[in-house]
Design an enzyme around this catalytic site. Structure first.
Site, PDB file in Angstrom:
ATOM      1  N   VAL A 279       0.835  -1.202   0.000  1.00 32.88           N
ATOM      2  CA  VAL A 279       0.000   0.000   0.000  1.00 32.88           C
ATOM      3  C   VAL A 279       0.871   1.253   0.000  1.00 32.88           C
ATOM      4  O   VAL A 279       0.612   2.227  -0.715  1.00 32.88           O
ATOM      5  CB  VAL A 279      -0.934   0.005   1.235  1.00 32.88           C
ATOM      6  CG1 VAL A 279      -1.630   1.341   1.375  1.00 32.88           C
ATOM      7  CG2 VAL A 279      -1.932  -1.120   1.113  1.00 32.88           C
ATOM      8  N   ALA A 280       1.962   1.209   0.798  1.00 32.23           N
ATOM      9  CA  ALA A 280       2.801   2.402   0.910  1.00 32.23           C
ATOM     10  C   ALA A 280       3.592   2.646  -0.367  1.00 32.23           C
ATOM     11  O   ALA A 280       3.772   3.776  -0.790  1.00 32.23           O
ATOM     12  CB  ALA A 280       3.748   2.246   2.096  1.00 32.23           C
ATOM     13  N   GLU A 284      -0.296   4.737  -6.061  1.00 35.41           N
ATOM     14  CA  GLU A 284      -1.629   4.761  -6.669  1.00 35.41           C
ATOM     15  C   GLU A 284      -2.192   6.177  -6.789  1.00 35.41           C
ATOM     16  O   GLU A 284      -3.026   6.457  -7.629  1.00 35.41           O
ATOM     17  CB  GLU A 284      -2.599   3.839  -5.910  1.00 35.41           C
ATOM     18  CG  GLU A 284      -3.039   4.300  -4.527  1.00 35.41           C
ATOM     19  CD  GLU A 284      -1.952   4.165  -3.468  1.00 35.41           C
ATOM     20  OE1 GLU A 284      -1.023   3.380  -3.673  1.00 35.41           O
ATOM     21  OE2 GLU A 284      -2.027   4.863  -2.446  1.00 35.41           O
ATOM     22  N   ASP A 326       0.589  35.458 -35.105  1.00 35.16           N
ATOM     23  CA  ASP A 326      -0.016  36.465 -35.970  1.00 35.16           C
ATOM     24  C   ASP A 326       0.618  37.803 -35.647  1.00 35.16           C
ATOM     25  O   ASP A 326       1.135  37.986 -34.551  1.00 35.16           O
ATOM     26  CB  ASP A 326      -1.507  36.626 -35.608  1.00 35.16           C
ATOM     27  CG  ASP A 326      -2.350  35.597 -36.301  1.00 35.16           C
ATOM     28  OD1 ASP A 326      -1.804  34.831 -37.094  1.00 35.16           O
ATOM     29  OD2 ASP A 326      -3.563  35.575 -36.025  1.00 35.16           O
ATOM     30  N   ASN A 705       3.598   6.737   4.859  1.00 35.81           N
ATOM     31  CA  ASN A 705       2.977   6.935   3.547  1.00 35.81           C
ATOM     32  C   ASN A 705       1.990   8.094   3.597  1.00 35.81           C
ATOM     33  O   ASN A 705       1.939   8.937   2.716  1.00 35.81           O
ATOM     34  CB  ASN A 705       2.260   5.630   3.165  1.00 35.81           C
ATOM     35  CG  ASN A 705       1.661   5.699   1.783  1.00 35.81           C
ATOM     36  OD1 ASN A 705       2.293   6.221   0.876  1.00 35.81           O
ATOM     37  ND2 ASN A 705       0.455   5.206   1.627  1.00 35.81           N
ATOM     38  N   ASP A 709       3.335  11.173   1.449  1.00 37.56           N
ATOM     39  CA  ASP A 709       2.747  11.114   0.109  1.00 37.56           C
ATOM     40  C   ASP A 709       1.731  12.210  -0.139  1.00 37.56           C
ATOM     41  O   ASP A 709       1.445  12.563  -1.266  1.00 37.56           O
ATOM     42  CB  ASP A 709       2.044   9.763  -0.123  1.00 37.56           C
ATOM     43  CG  ASP A 709       3.014   8.732  -0.622  1.00 37.56           C
ATOM     44  OD1 ASP A 709       4.216   8.954  -0.416  1.00 37.56           O
ATOM     45  OD2 ASP A 709       2.592   7.719  -1.199  1.00 37.56           O
TER      46      ASP A 709
END
Ligand code: ATP
Length: 871
Positions: A279-280, A284, A326, A705, A709
């Protein structure tokens, strides 16, 4: 059926006024009664559904199962922590996603089309949402039809109705054709215009007969599906990377588990560790993080007058190395003033115009009659070139309104940038005058005589040469030159095709259009940062070169080429010559496509500006299609990646700057996240291979995490702009995210963090041989705090933290302080310490772990210094 009814019936039915339109009060009352004029959108997802989407992930399911198993085995605190982590993760994800969604939503609103309607006797521009039934709507080339209209007046109006009928060839429209019969297909209803179709040519006016869901398109599209997700190439790459990494991490977790089985460790503990590590370490949240950084960037860009329509554009902007722009309005102010004229054989300043001279008078009068702009002391609308002409007339007491009344316009061929001409047919007593104005080189081709001394004489080569010399002289002074011609005809029935033939040349006017402020500096900045500026204009070669020279775009006349000359070049030669060219003059929209394609073929990343209907193909071909927000048509805006709300060249440069900064920020954030993940994997895996007790507990991993994170990664993503970003060369678009230095940073720091965490654990077991918990606490703190400090050094790959200023990213400082405080709380508050199974560290322990934690920061700073010295 609206198309069967006569105009009078329609006007009565909708209680409106063709001349003055609705009053503002009436329009407001109708809007309040019927609601805004827009198609219903798909229902938004509920919060619960969004929350569920956050949790709907295999890893989270396993984690949930782990929590349940922990609880059953009596490890209630573990179970609670895991649940808290899951919920917090989901909430963070939800907040991030809804923030990104909102930003995108407000973007959509910004690019909502505008409509021209008559209100209180004046033509005003309003949001299409505010159009109500009964409104008198004005249509012109490039505009979307805002609702269903019964046409009142049309002038060569053509509408592309593919959105409704699938037919891509534009249909011709005629207001006067009243049709009878029930079953006339939409495509054949020539006196109607329908919502969401697009005017490609001509002009028209109509009464709004149906709005929002009552329109034909509303009946078909009961619901607009706005669900399409526009992932940027980077996001796609990241999603793939995420999958590969996820797989890699799972393999490592399984390996770890196998090693643990062989070593006969506590299997449940190991299972939890493996899952927590997965998970850490699986990034994701990366795509969501990228979206939010991009969305924040988009908001920042709006403040700088650039609306990003497609997210991938931001990434591409960062690697643009050619800006094709332009001239009129983008490099110049589009504030035209007529300063010179040539008529009746003399070239002079405007003060030399004499209204008693028939030719002089005709020049000014025809320029006014052959214009669509409006002008009065307190309001000016329309094309600035034409406003300048009307302003010239006003100087001599010739006003558009009076002239129009005197010489009613009965037919016209609108201006388009391919022909570079515009023609009207006006009544003069009982006869008619064809009046044409436009680019001198195109107009001279269709003139066979010239108006001189009050009489019409053949247009000899000598006289033509005199005209061209006068035009050259004006254009060399950077003046925009416009010519006028006419012919008398007896009947209103003249064919369109024969109008622009055998004309009598009248004269020229030259107008200045000063360069915009700051543009020179922006071009200089581009030069320094490896970006080439190319001017692409419909204007004359000399005018274009004079301005290009003034702005520092071109130095030599050999760098200028005409659009059609370039178009004729064989592909190979075009490729060889294009590197030297800086100005393309007299360009038609289709030449632009070849210019973009040739530049792209040579590996350049090209941005191209455009405003007209015909610019859509080149805007789509360019890597970054830029549409003008003020002068641009809906069609050009729709085909673009970015819209300039101020039409200013400097805004493109600002957007490129922002694009570079955003890309860098995303890269920093990703490198940071991944190197931390590598650190975690190394610490755990090596620890297990070495046969040590678990270096970290599963919940420690989840916690780290959570605090690294989320906020620190995001704070890096919104790092303030690097003022020196334009000193760098453009990024190679093919370059990978982790190529070169970045990859070294990523792996090196991952290893460093892993080793430091292991060292903390090792020293812990030496000092407290009887307490694994103590050692685990030390590695836990080192893992989280070293990551937090390390973010400071991640802010720039070359500059030291002192050069960029330690406190210049307040969010990051806040995230670091919050992280350290939370870490401290977890360790010192007895209840939490027992939940996290950590030990209260002594002062000496703290000093030691802090010392270890600042190592990555210090090492990175030293490496930067050495790197700099060696390059
Ligand atoms: P860019 O914006 O691409 O730099 P531009 O605006 O000068 O170019 P166009 O609008 O296509 O390019 O104009 C090209 C030429 O057409 C001008 O030089 C002028 O001679 C002529 N022209 C421009 N506007 C009108 C007009 N409203 N009526 C008649 N002729 C025009």
């Amino acid at each position: 059926m609206w198309f069967e009814k006569s105009l009078d019936e329609i006007i009565k039915e909708f209680n409106t006024d063709i001349v003055n339109g609705l009053s503002s009060e009436e329009a407001l009352a109708r809007k309040n009664k019927y609601g805004p004029n827009k198609l219903a959108e798909k229902k938004k997802k509920s919060i619960l559904k969004l929350l569920f989407e956050q949790i709907n992930d295999v890893l989270i399911y396993i984690l949930l199962a782990a929590a349940v198993i922990s609880a059953l085995l009596g490890e209630v605190s573990d179970a609670v922590i895991i649940m808290v982590v899951i919920v917090l993760n989901a909430i963070i994800g939800l907040v991030q996603e809804s923030k990104a969604e909102k930003a995108l939503e407000s973007l959509k609103k910004l690019s909502f089309p505008k409509a021209l309607v008559k209100r209180d006797g004046r033509i005003v521009e309003i949001s299409s949402e505010d159009v109500v039934i009964g409104d008198i709507v004005v249509l012109e080339a490039g505009k979307y039809v805002p609702c269903d209209l019964r046409l009142i007046e049309t002038a060569n109006l053509k509408i592309e109705e593919s959105a409704l009928t699938g037919e891509s060839v534009p249909s011709e429209k005629y207001a006067e054709n009243v049709l009878k019969g029930e079953d006339i297909a939409l495509g054949d209803q020539q006196n109607m215009a329908f919502m969401s179709t697009m005017v490609t040519y001509g002009r028209g006016t109509g009464v709004a007969v149906a709005a929002s869901m009552d329109t034909e398109i509303g009946k078909i599209a009961k619901m607009l599906d706005n669900d399409e997700k526009n992932l940027t190439p980077l996001q796609v790459k990241l999603a793939q990377l995420g999958k590969i990494l996820g797989f890699g991490v799972l393999v490592i977790c399984v390996l770890m588990f196998i090693v643990a089985v062989i070593q006969k460790r506590d299997l449940f503990e190991m299972f939890l560790t493996a899952i927590s590590l997965a998970v850490a370490a699986v990034p994701e949240g990366l795509p969501a993080m990228v979206t939010i950084v991009l969305a924040v960037g988009v908001q920042r860009m709006i403040k700088k007058n650039a609306i990003i329509r497609k997210l991938p554009a931001i990434e591409t902007l960062g690697s643009v190395n050619i800006i094709c722009s332009d001239k009129t309005g983008t490099l110049t102010q589009n504030k035209m003033t007529v300063t010179k004229f040539y008529a009746d054989g003399t070239l002079d300043n405007i003060s030399g115009l004499n209204m008693k001279n028939k030719v002089h008078f005709a020049l000014v009068e025809y320029m006014i009659l052959c214009s669509d702009a409006t002008y009065s002391a307190d309001s000016k609308t329309g094309d600035p070139t034409e406003i300048a002409l009307l302003e010239l007339g006003a100087k001599f007491d010739l006003y558009k309104k009076d002239e129009d009344r005197l010489h009613v316009r009965v037919n016209e061929i609108p201006f388009d940038s391919d022909r570079k001409l515009m023609t009207t047919l006006n009544r003069f007593d009982n006869k008619y005058n064809v009046i044409t104005k436009g680019a001198v080189d195109n107009l001279i081709e269709i003139c066979s005589s010239i108006y001189l001394n009050g009489g019409i004489v053949p247009f000899s080569e000598e006289l033509k040469l005199k005209v061209m010399n006068a035009s050259d002289s004006m254009s060399k002074d950077a003046l925009r030159v416009l010519a006028a011609a006419f012919k008398k005809v007896d009947s209103i029935e003249i064919e369109i095709d024969s109008m622009e033939k055998n004309l009598t040349f009248v004269g020229l006017v030259g107008m200045i259009d000063p360069p915009r402020e700051n543009v020179r500096d922006s071009i200089e900045e581009c030069k320094k940062s490896g970006i080439r500026t190319v001017m692409i204009t419909g204007d004359h070669k000399n005018t274009a070169f004079a301005i290009a020279k003034e702005l520092g775009i071109a130095k030599d006349f050999s760098q200028v080429m005409l659009g059609y000359e370039f178009d004729k070049l064989p592909e190979k030669e075009a490729g060889n010559r294009i590197d030297n060219l800086r100005v393309f003059a007299r360009v038609s929209p289709e030449h632009k496509v070849k210019i973009v394609k040739t530049l792209k073929k040579k590996g350049n990343i090209v941005s191209m500006t455009g405003d007209g209907v015909n610019d859509a193909p080149s805007l789509k071909t360019a890597d970054i299609g830029v549409a003008m927000g003020i002068t641009g048509t809906d069609v050009a805006k729709d085909a673009s990646d970015m819209i300039l709300t101020d039409d200013n060249f400097s805004t493109i440069v600002e957007a490129v700057k922002e694009g570079r900064n955003i890309y860098n920020n995303i890269r920093k954030s990703i490198t940071f996240l991944l190197s931390c993940n590598i650190g975690e994997i190394i610490a755990l895996f090596i620890g297990i291979v070495l046969g040590w007790p678990s270096v970290l507990r599963p919940i420690h991993l989840l916690w780290v995490n959570l605090i690294t994170d989320s906020l620190p990664a995001l704070a890096l993503g919104v790092d303030p702009d690097d003022p020196d970003i334009m000193k760098e060369k453009p990024r190679d678009a093919r370059e990978g995210l982790f190529s070169g230095k970045n990859g070294v940073f990523l792996i090196g720091n991952g290893i460093l963090i892993g080793v430091l965490t292991l060292s903390a654990f090792y020293v812990g077991t030496r000092i407290y041989p009887n307490s694994v918990m103590h050692a685990q606490t030390m590695s836990f703190v080192v893992l989280s705090v070293s990551q937090l400090f390390y973010t400071l050094s991640m802010r720039h790959s070359e500059k030291s933290i002192f050069q960029i200023g330690i406190f210049t990213n307040r969010y990051l400082i806040g995230a670091i302080i919050l992280g350290i405080v939370l870490q401290n709380v977890v360790i010192t508050v007895p209840f939490l310490a027992s939940v996290f199974k950590v030990f209260r560290l002594t002062l000496n322990d703290w000093m030691f772990v802090i010392l270890l934690s600042i190592v990555p920061l210090v090492v990175n700073e030293i490496v930067k210094m050495l790197w700099k010295q060696n390059t």
